[in-house]
Design a protein around this motif. Structure first.
Motif, short mmCIF file in Angstrom:
data_model
loop_
_atom_site.label_atom_id
_atom_site.label_comp_id
_atom_site.label_asym_id
_atom_site.label_seq_id
_atom_site.Cartn_x
_atom_site.Cartn_y
_atom_site.Cartn_z
N SER A 1 54.32 14.09 78.52
CA SER A 1 54.57 12.65 78.38
C SER A 1 56.03 12.38 78.01
CB SER A 1 53.63 12.03 77.34
OG SER A 1 53.95 12.45 76.04
N GLN A 2 56.62 13.25 77.17
CA GLN A 2 58.02 13.07 76.79
C GLN A 2 58.95 13.27 77.98
OE1 GLN A 2 58.37 15.87 73.56
NE2 GLN A 2 57.18 14.59 72.14
N LYS A 3 58.68 14.29 78.78
CA LYS A 3 59.50 14.55 79.97
C LYS A 3 59.39 13.40 80.97
CE LYS A 3 59.28 19.63 79.93
NZ LYS A 3 58.73 20.81 80.65
N LEU A 4 58.17 12.91 81.18
CA LEU A 4 57.97 11.81 82.13
C LEU A 4 58.63 10.53 81.64
CD1 LEU A 4 54.25 12.40 83.21
CD2 LEU A 4 56.30 12.78 84.60
N THR A 5 58.52 10.26 80.35
CA THR A 5 59.15 9.07 79.77
C THR A 5 60.67 9.14 79.94
OG1 THR A 5 57.37 8.85 78.15
CG2 THR A 5 59.42 7.69 77.67
N ALA A 6 61.24 10.33 79.72
CA ALA A 6 62.68 10.52 79.87
C ALA A 6 63.14 10.25 81.31
CB ALA A 6 63.08 11.93 79.45
N LEU A 7 62.22 10.46 82.27
CA LEU A 7 62.54 10.21 83.68
C LEU A 7 62.26 8.77 84.10
CD1 LEU A 7 61.14 13.50 85.31
CD2 LEU A 7 63.55 12.88 85.00
N GLY A 8 61.81 7.95 83.15
CA GLY A 8 61.60 6.53 83.44
C GLY A 8 60.17 6.13 83.75
N TYR A 9 59.23 7.07 83.66
CA TYR A 9 57.83 6.73 83.90
C TYR A 9 57.22 6.11 82.63
CZ TYR A 9 58.16 9.85 87.96
OH TYR A 9 58.52 10.45 89.13
N LYS A 10 56.24 5.23 82.82
CA LYS A 10 55.51 4.65 81.69
C LYS A 10 54.38 5.59 81.32
CE LYS A 10 56.48 -0.17 82.96
NZ LYS A 10 55.86 -1.46 83.38
N ALA A 11 54.69 6.53 80.40
CA ALA A 11 53.73 7.58 80.07
C ALA A 11 53.51 7.65 78.56
CB ALA A 11 54.24 8.93 80.58
N ALA A 12 52.35 8.19 78.18
CA ALA A 12 52.03 8.42 76.76
C ALA A 12 51.08 9.60 76.69
CB ALA A 12 51.41 7.18 76.14
N HIS A 13 50.85 10.11 75.48
CA HIS A 13 49.93 11.23 75.31
C HIS A 13 48.80 10.87 74.37
CE1 HIS A 13 52.95 11.76 72.08
NE2 HIS A 13 51.91 12.16 71.35
N TYR A 14 47.72 11.64 74.46
CA TYR A 14 46.51 11.36 73.68
C TYR A 14 45.80 12.68 73.40
CZ TYR A 14 41.99 9.06 72.54
OH TYR A 14 40.85 8.62 71.93
N HIS A 15 45.50 12.93 72.11
CA HIS A 15 44.70 14.10 71.74
C HIS A 15 44.09 13.88 70.36
CE1 HIS A 15 47.92 15.41 69.05
NE2 HIS A 15 48.79 15.39 70.06
N ALA A 16 43.17 14.75 69.99
CA ALA A 16 42.40 14.56 68.76
C ALA A 16 43.25 14.71 67.51
CB ALA A 16 41.23 15.55 68.72
N GLY A 17 44.46 15.28 67.63
CA GLY A 17 45.33 15.44 66.46
C GLY A 17 46.03 14.17 66.04
N LEU A 18 46.00 13.15 66.87
CA LEU A 18 46.62 11.87 66.52
C LEU A 18 45.71 11.08 65.59
CD1 LEU A 18 47.84 10.83 70.09
CD2 LEU A 18 49.24 11.81 68.26
N SER A 19 46.28 10.16 64.85
CA SER A 19 45.46 9.31 63.98
C SER A 19 44.58 8.40 64.82
CB SER A 19 46.36 8.45 63.08
OG SER A 19 47.06 7.49 63.87
#
Length: 710
Positions: free
Chosen positions: A245-263
């Motif tokens: 998600s960080q790499k895609l965001t840096a390239l201008g894509y509207k991206a985010a990440h999701y996993h059980a470790g997040l609040s």
């Protein structure tokens, strides 16, 4: 009651007819009978309990495993004008009290609850004060230890039949093999349930497997071909989701990440942004997506190999829920297999053996040499007669040879071993092994012992995998993973039905994505209108604080872009447009379509319906037919034809200007006798030229509109 069900389908959901099997399921539920429904994601499972819940007096209680799923479905029902609510741990005591009061006051028709809430102290006492017409158990595979997503709390749902023996129960799932299907019935203690197994086929999903190397660059290439389309990238680890998600965001894509470790708050915020199309790309672990009702996901990418076919099928099923084309892209590397094996061997022994065998089936799918859709359907006990032509193997089939004799040797060995041997032991017998297990069971004495000495262990393993994938053999998970011969296998063994095999080279997979087709001018215009409608949908959704697909699905927008409805009756004929949505959103979409058509007409593009609308605008300004014809340099007959068509479609054309009451009633019985589809000349000849063509044309328009109103 079925008539009432059809009326509700149109009024609340905007559909003119049920999908295959839905009406039979609803009819069964309305007769108070238990049911098990196996239907793929996007196949319309929710309609099977929502419609009868609205037909029958009382309230339907829906057991759902995830808070997000409950919220999505309740929002969607509210947008359709249905009174629904959910109860879960995120709500305050006051909110829950108000919902329970509304239920007792019969103001709620569908109540969504989690298994934990259903089984909490005192909740059954509350339910017994309600008039419950149906229990719906969603994601019912969670009740089975043989399934891929077993949840111990689901096993307590058997108490429903003890507490409410006369209330019908409908159990629904998109992913259950034969063993899991049987277990669902036993665990829920259903009484002689009707079992409905819809086709697991999702022909709108294109299936592709690519090598695991250079994955990120391949993903960006794929995204460039599918700009603006929402999708999900599934990863094995949390770190990978964040990195992508960080790499895609840096390239201008509207991206985010999701996993059980997040609040919990971070997960909810990210998920909500994805549902509302504020984020186009979700990079996630399998913690994301179960039951997500977002219908406009256009692609699903698996960065890593899933651990079993059930999970894979469920996850790719989150794409194309609306029936429009979607893509499923899987990256395969043997390293993923090793990592998953390591993870699975750390579990409980009984489940460990089962999950390792299921992982092997997933590996076979990734290494497949035949139609991938056939393999998926065979896994769920369904046979696809022809290749799908919508997977990478069908687009680029590998070279094959007549493998009938090889297949017959293997099938004969399985039969002579009384279908009591697993795959490895069958290979040992075919190759004439003197292993302890072969000798102990006296398998060295059967006729096919050593019949396949000329082939290596690896070759036999590959060929048996192909036979399993193509439905000649199946693995009995509940019988020590022994091989069983299917009816198709018996045709090859007993009737010498031809069977093709592929000489498989390990760890090589096709690198061909689905070809990008050149679009026609008509398709380009449709796409332009679709994008304008999609932008309008997003604007309306944001104003109402709901996900865009709750306003209208992509398939509904696509049909609008195709048909260009510019009147209320025409808009109501679009699939997915019910009365509530017509009232709430119809006018805005009609105006957008009219604006688009007018723009295209001014630019000199020929657009279906455009010329009629130009005539309509001139008519609204007070011009007569002959004046409009002169302005537009068209024949007067064409203008009368436009006005007649516009009137049929529900536009405000004053027919008294063109045909009097006596004139129409003179023509009406003749139209009834000759039929409204008869040629104008037949009417003209009938009246021996006494009625002109324009009057006849207008009388037919009045007659047809009356027919529509009946």
């Amino acid at each position: 009651m079925i008539t009432a069900a059809q009326q509700i389908l149109k009024k609340y959901f905007g559909y003119d007819r049920f999908r295959p099997m839905q009406q039979d399921i609803i009819d069964t539920v309305l007769t108070n009978r238990d049911a098990i429904v196996l239907m793929p994601t996007g196949g319309g499972k929710s309609m099977c309990y929502q419609v009868p819940a609205l037909v029958m007096p009382g309230i339907c209680v829906v057991v759902s495993p995830l808070i997000a799923l409950m919220q999505d479905q309740v929002k969607a029902l509210a947008a359709n004008g249905v009174n629904a609510a959910f109860l879960n741990s995120t709500q305050t005591a006051e909110v829950q009290y108000n919902i329970e009061t509304a239920c007792l006051g019969r103001a709620i028709k569908l109540l969504y609850v989690s298994p934990e809430k259903l089984l909490s102290n005192g909740f059954f006492s509350f339910l017994k004060r309600l008039q419950i017409n149906l229990f719906a158990i969603d994601e019912a595979h969670c009740i089975s230890a043989w399934g891929h997503d077993f949840r111990p709390e689901y096993t307590q749902l058997r108490s429903l039949k003890e507490q409410f023996p006369t209330v019908p129960v409908i159990a629904l799932t998109a992913t259950a093999d034969r063993l899991t299907q049987k277990d669902i019935q036993e665990q829920l203690r259903l009484q002689d349930p009707a079992i409905f197994i819809s086709s697991f086929d999702r022909p709108n999903i294109n299936l592709t497997v690519l090598p695991g190397r250079n994955r990120f660059n391949r993903i960006t290439d794929f995204l460039d071909q599918h700009k603006g389309q929402p999708g999900i990238i599934y990863c094995l680890s949390r770190n990978t989701t964040e990195s992508i998600s960080q790499k895609l965001t840096a390239l201008g894509y509207k991206a985010a990440h999701y996993h059980a470790g997040l609040s919990a708050n971070a997960r909810a915020t990210t998920q909500n942004a994805f549902l509302k199309d504020n984020i186009q790309i979700m990079s996630a672990t399998i913690a994301f997506g179960m039951g997500i009702d977002k219908s406009n996901v256009r692609w699903v990418i698996h960065y890593n190999l899933p651990k079993n076919i059930e999970s894979y099928y469920q996850e790719i099923g989150r794409g194309g829920r609306d029936g429009a084309p979607a893509n499923a892209l899987l990256f395969y590397s043997y390293v993923d297999v090793l990592n998953l094996r390591k993870m699975l061997t750390e579990g409980e022994k009984k489940q460990q053996d089962l999950q390792l065998v299921k992982l092997e089936r997933m590996q076979q799918y990734a290494e497949a040499t035949s139609c991938r859709r056939k393999i998926l359907l065979n896994y769920f006990g369904e046979t696809l007669k022809k290749s799908c032509n919508n997977c990478d193997i069908c687009r680029n089939p590998p070279a094959s040879f007549d493998g009938t004799v090889h297949a017959q040797k293997a099938l004969s060995a399985v039969a002579r071993m009384l279908e009591k041997a697993p795959l490895g032991l069958v290979i040992d017998v075919l190759r004439g092994s003197r292993s302890q297990q072969v000798l102990e069971k006296n398998f060295d004495r059967i006729k096919t012992y050593g019949a396949g000495r000329d082939l290596s262990y690896h070759d036999w393993q590959s060929y048996l995998h192909q036979m399993i994938n193509q439905g000649l053999l199946e693995i009995a998970y509940d019988d020590a993973y022994t091989l069983k011969i299917t009816p198709t296998g018996k045709e090859v063994l007993m009737q010498s039905k031809p069977f093709a095999l592929v000489k498989f080279e390990p760890n090589t997979v096709t690198e061909e994505l689905a070809p990008v087709k050149t679009k026609s001018k008509k398709e380009v215009l449709k796409d332009e209108l679709f994008e304008r409608l999609r932008a309008l949908r997003k604007k309306i959704a944001d104003q109402n604080n709901v996900p865009p697909y709750v306003v209208f699905s992509d398939t509904t927008l696509s049909e609008m872009a195709q048909e260009k409805p510019t009147s209320r009756p025409a808009m109501l004929s679009i699939s997915g447009v019910g009365m509530v949505k017509l009232e709430n959103y119809g006018e805005a979409f009609i105006n957008e379509i009219i604006a688009f058509v007018t723009d295209q007409q001014e630019q000199g593009h020929k657009v279906k319906g455009a010329t009629h609308l130009v005539t309509l605008e001139a008519y609204k300004q007070g011009f007569k037919p002959d004046e409009i014809a002169a302005q537009r340099n068209l024949n007067i007959v064409t203008i009368y034809s436009h006005l007649a068509t516009l009137y049929e479609q529900g536009y405000p054309i004053d027919m008294k200007e063109f045909i009097s009451g006596p004139e129409y009633y003179k023509l009406e019985p003749v139209i009834t006798r000759l039929g409204p589809e008869a040629k104008l000349k037949e009417y003209f000849d009938h009246f021996e030229g006494g009625v002109d063509y324009n009057t006849i044309r207008m009388a037919l328009a009045v007659y047809k509109r009356k027919l529509k109103a009946v």
